[in-house]
Design a protein around this motif. Structure first.
Motif, PDB file in Angstrom:
ATOM      1  N   ARG A  27       0.933  -1.354  -0.081  1.00 42.54           N
ATOM      2  CA  ARG A  27       0.067   0.026  -0.072  1.00 42.54           C
ATOM      3  C   ARG A  27       0.944   1.228   0.113  1.00 42.54           C
ATOM      4  N   GLU A  28       2.073   1.284   0.957  1.00 41.07           N
ATOM      5  CA  GLU A  28       2.796   2.455   0.756  1.00 41.07           C
ATOM      6  C   GLU A  28       3.682   2.590  -0.363  1.00 41.07           C
ATOM      7  N   ASP A  29       3.753   1.696  -1.290  1.00 41.56           N
ATOM      8  CA  ASP A  29       4.678   1.647  -2.512  1.00 41.56           C
ATOM      9  C   ASP A  29       3.736   1.082  -3.755  1.00 41.56           C
ATOM     10  N   PRO A  30       2.534   1.843  -4.422  1.00 46.74           N
ATOM     11  CA  PRO A  30       1.882   1.255  -5.479  1.00 46.74           C
ATOM     12  C   PRO A  30       2.649   0.892  -6.786  1.00 46.74           C
ATOM     13  N   SER A  31       3.778   1.942  -6.814  1.00 48.71           N
ATOM     14  CA  SER A  31       4.605   1.295  -8.066  1.00 48.71           C
ATOM     15  C   SER A  31       5.535  -0.063  -7.915  1.00 48.71           C
ATOM     16  N   ALA A  32       4.991  -0.759  -6.511  1.00 48.49           N
ATOM     17  CA  ALA A  32       5.549  -2.102  -6.869  1.00 48.49           C
ATOM     18  C   ALA A  32       4.766  -3.111  -7.543  1.00 48.49           C
ATOM     19  N   TYR A  33       3.509  -2.848  -7.868  1.00 47.89           N
ATOM     20  CA  TYR A  33       2.718  -3.619  -8.623  1.00 47.89           C
ATOM     21  C   TYR A  33       3.343  -3.865  -9.970  1.00 47.89           C
ATOM     22  N   LEU A  34       3.618  -5.079 -10.542  1.00 47.63           N
ATOM     23  CA  LEU A  34       4.063  -5.029 -11.756  1.00 47.63           C
ATOM     24  C   LEU A  34       3.341  -5.151 -12.969  1.00 47.63           C
ATOM     25  N   PHE A  35       1.935  -5.439 -12.973  1.00 46.83           N
ATOM     26  CA  PHE A  35       1.140  -5.512 -13.920  1.00 46.83           C
ATOM     27  C   PHE A  35      -0.140  -4.678 -13.513  1.00 46.83           C
ATOM     28  N   SER A  36      -0.472  -3.367 -14.236  1.00 46.90           N
ATOM     29  CA  SER A  36      -1.472  -2.728 -14.222  1.00 46.90           C
ATOM     30  C   SER A  36      -2.634  -3.288 -15.021  1.00 46.90           C
ATOM     31  N   SER A  37      -4.066  -2.783 -14.762  1.00 49.81           N
ATOM     32  CA  SER A  37      -5.145  -3.163 -15.520  1.00 49.81           C
ATOM     33  C   SER A  37      -5.055  -2.622 -16.730  1.00 49.81           C
ATOM     34  N   ASP A  38      -4.180  -1.528 -17.048  1.00 49.49           N
ATOM     35  CA  ASP A  38      -3.621  -0.986 -18.440  1.00 49.49           C
ATOM     36  C   ASP A  38      -3.174  -1.904 -19.203  1.00 49.49           C
ATOM     37  N   ILE A  39      -2.022  -2.622 -18.586  1.00 52.33           N
ATOM     38  CA  ILE A  39      -1.347  -3.504 -19.396  1.00 52.33           C
ATOM     39  C   ILE A  39      -1.819  -4.644 -19.892  1.00 52.33           C
ATOM     40  N   LEU A  40      -2.814  -5.261 -18.717  1.00 50.02           N
ATOM     41  CA  LEU A  40      -3.540  -6.404 -18.998  1.00 50.02           C
ATOM     42  C   LEU A  40      -4.545  -6.173 -20.150  1.00 50.02           C
ATOM     43  N   ALA A  41      -5.240  -4.983 -20.130  1.00 53.97           N
ATOM     44  CA  ALA A  41      -5.838  -4.610 -21.086  1.00 53.97           C
ATOM     45  C   ALA A  41      -5.301  -4.725 -22.672  1.00 53.97           C
ATOM     46  N   ALA A  42      -4.088  -4.078 -22.662  1.00 51.32           N
ATOM     47  CA  ALA A  42      -3.173  -4.032 -23.907  1.00 51.32           C
ATOM     48  C   ALA A  42      -2.814  -5.356 -24.385  1.00 51.32           C
ATOM     49  N   THR A  43      -2.660  -6.246 -23.325  1.00 53.72           N
ATOM     50  CA  THR A  43      -2.246  -7.698 -23.728  1.00 53.72           C
ATOM     51  C   THR A  43      -3.409  -8.372 -24.374  1.00 53.72           C
ATOM     52  N   GLU A  44      -4.766  -8.044 -23.687  1.00 56.11           N
ATOM     53  CA  GLU A  44      -6.055  -8.698 -24.119  1.00 56.11           C
ATOM     54  C   GLU A  44      -6.261  -8.250 -25.532  1.00 56.11           C
ATOM     55  N   LYS A  45      -5.886  -6.988 -25.767  1.00 59.03           N
ATOM     56  CA  LYS A  45      -6.113  -6.328 -26.934  1.00 59.03           C
ATOM     57  C   LYS A  45      -5.239  -6.897 -28.186  1.00 59.03           C
ATOM     58  N   TYR A  46      -4.109  -6.792 -27.739  1.00 61.06           N
ATOM     59  CA  TYR A  46      -3.105  -7.678 -28.557  1.00 61.06           C
ATOM     60  C   TYR A  46      -3.228  -8.805 -29.210  1.00 61.06           C
ATOM     61  N   GLY A  47      -4.002  -9.863 -28.263  1.00 63.97           N
ATOM     62  CA  GLY A  47      -4.404 -11.254 -28.535  1.00 63.97           C
ATOM     63  C   GLY A  47      -5.408 -11.115 -29.381  1.00 63.97           C
ATOM     64  N   ALA A  48      -6.535 -10.282 -29.266  1.00 61.98           N
ATOM     65  CA  ALA A  48      -7.717 -10.131 -30.249  1.00 61.98           C
ATOM     66  C   ALA A  48      -6.823  -9.362 -31.376  1.00 61.98           C
ATOM     67  N   ASP A  49      -6.257  -8.585 -31.660  1.00 58.16           N
ATOM     68  CA  ASP A  49      -5.704  -8.077 -33.084  1.00 58.16           C
ATOM     69  C   ASP A  49      -5.081  -8.968 -33.694  1.00 58.16           C
ATOM     70  N   VAL A  50      -4.289  -9.969 -33.070  1.00 61.01           N
ATOM     71  CA  VAL A  50      -3.738 -11.084 -33.618  1.00 61.01           C
ATOM     72  C   VAL A  50      -4.508 -12.063 -34.464  1.00 61.01           C
ATOM     73  N   ALA A  51      -5.635 -12.314 -33.506  1.00 67.55           N
ATOM     74  CA  ALA A  51      -6.658 -13.149 -33.791  1.00 67.55           C
ATOM     75  C   ALA A  51      -7.423 -12.714 -35.025  1.00 67.55           C
ATOM     76  N   ASP A  52      -7.827 -11.357 -34.909  1.00 69.48           N
ATOM     77  CA  ASP A  52      -8.540 -10.914 -36.330  1.00 69.48           C
ATOM     78  C   ASP A  52      -7.597 -10.831 -37.584  1.00 69.48           C
ATOM     79  N   CYS A  53      -6.190 -10.577 -37.168  1.00 74.31           N
ATOM     80  CA  CYS A  53      -5.276 -10.513 -38.491  1.00 74.31           C
ATOM     81  C   CYS A  53      -5.209 -12.039 -39.050  1.00 74.31           C
TER      82      CYS A  53
END
Length: 174
Positions: free
Chosen positions: A62-88
């Protein structure tokens, strides 16, 4: 006895972003899916499951939020990349079908999960008459570590499996 070319067949072709699966699709369109037939091609792309990083994802303090390695933005970007690959992949496969067999009925399916399981389950779900897939041509060592999707499917599905190998090219020859 009915003529094979006149019977309705459901041909499941597993496709991914590799050259091997596109070669298998091309070979299938030229050699298996008959001209003027009632065949239906089912193009399947299995998106790898989202990696789970439980030990890494929730380790921040809690005192160091930067210690989180994966944010929801990164997970969303990963999901979008997978969907883009599938579409391609599916767009490339559909184009190949239209170019080589414009009158052939083709369906597309994109599923998430381990490709071994997804392909075997889809064979049953669509009642495929034959499964066509490419082979990466891994040697014994790589196959032992990575496993062989085509081998697993050949052992576990209840329909014939056609594994298409891409011919090796000689780098020095023209």
């Amino acid at each position: 006895m009915t003529d094979v070319a006149e019977s309705e067949r459901r041909i499941l072709v597993a496709v991914d972003e590799g050259e091997e699966s596109m070669h298998a699709l091309s070979w299938c369109l030229k050699n298996v899916a008959g001209q003027n037939s009632k065949d239906t091609l089912v193009l399947l792309h299995a998106k790898p499951p989202r990696a789970v990083f439980t030990a890494l994802d929730g380790t921040g303090r809690r005192e160091d939020p930067s210690a989180y390695l994966f944010s929801s933005d990164i997970l969303a970007a990963t999901e979008k990349y997978g969907a883009d690959v599938a579409d391609c992949v599916m767009e490339k496969a559909r184009k190949m079908c239209k170019d080589l067999q414009p009158d052939l009925k083709a369906e597309t399916k994109v599923e998430s999960g381990d490709p071994r399981d997804v392909i075997c389950q889809m064979v049953e779900r669509v009642r495929a008459d034959v499964l066509v897939m490419g082979s990466h041509g891994y040697g014994v060592i790589k196959r032992a570590f990575l496993g062989s999707v085509s081998n697993h499917c050949a052992q576990n599905v209840k329909c014939p499996v056609l594994i298409v190998k891409k011919p090796k090219t000689n780098a020095g020859s023209k």
